[in-house]
Design a protein around this motif. Sequence first.
Motif: not given
Length: 306
Positions: A3-9, A17-22, A32-34, A36-40
């Motif tokens: 959850k900490i990593k997901a929160s950081e993402v 401003g975007s998942m690509i930039k993140a 992987m970014v997507t 984490y976001l879906l999990e959040m």
Amino acid sequence: MDKIKASEVFVTIVKQGSMIKAADYLNMSRAMVTRYLLEMEEWAGVRLLHRTTRQQSLTSVGERVYQQSLELLELAESIPASTPKERHQISGLVRITSSQSLANSILSVAISEFMQQYPLIAVDLQITNQTVNLIEERIDIALRITNHLEPNLIARSLATCISVVCASKDYLEKEGIPQSPDELVHHQCLTYRFFGRSLWEFIQGDEHYSVPVGGNLSANESVVLLQATLKGMGISLQPYYSVKPYLENNELIQLLTHYQAKPMGIYAVLASRQNMPVAVRTLLDFLVEWFASSSYWSALSGESLR
């Protein structure tokens, strides 16, 4: 999933401003970014972001989760890392950058106290008022005084910087004493950072004042302006920690005492939260505690002026 990593993402997606930039910022795959976001969003039970091909924005729940994520990351950062049992065993090099005024008046004391407690940690203090690239310059901690941190920066709040308007007796005898912020436009004001006019902001109760001031001297370091003020060259807006001794011995006179200059934040800006070396973590935690509890800082903070 962590959850900490997901929160950081999630926080990085919002700030970048975007998942690509993140993904680029975190050196992580977009998939992987997507994930984490879906999990959040699964944990929250609702969508956190409105997403289109051109832009994204937080939902009302997303705004609340974003603030909670920031708090979670702040809490996680404050938890001591796995360190040697004895502080005298902690070693390493920490590179810090700071303005000259903060280094002279504050860090010279704080770092001395730190090194007495952690004698095996070496500190490389670089004095500059320029905004440096922490990664390129291999800086671990940059101390900055500002109210305008860039949204993608990783920063830890340390304290508040109180400033005062002041001038020498010689200048005031020649030019008169301003009684309100508006009267500053008729004076030689020694401005910070660039030539030309700048805005000095004040608060009196619920009233806010923004006064355009100017003069024939400006500098990108407040120590230079302080010396010019002592020599009677004009009026300057100075950190209280820099001018307190001169106010007490009457070399400088505080002006507009019924108005409060807009306070600024003092921050420790970091290159990354990930894999922070023990020595860096130790110094960061020390500075947080030092600003909160040091009698030396308390005497120079100017909180009584607020």
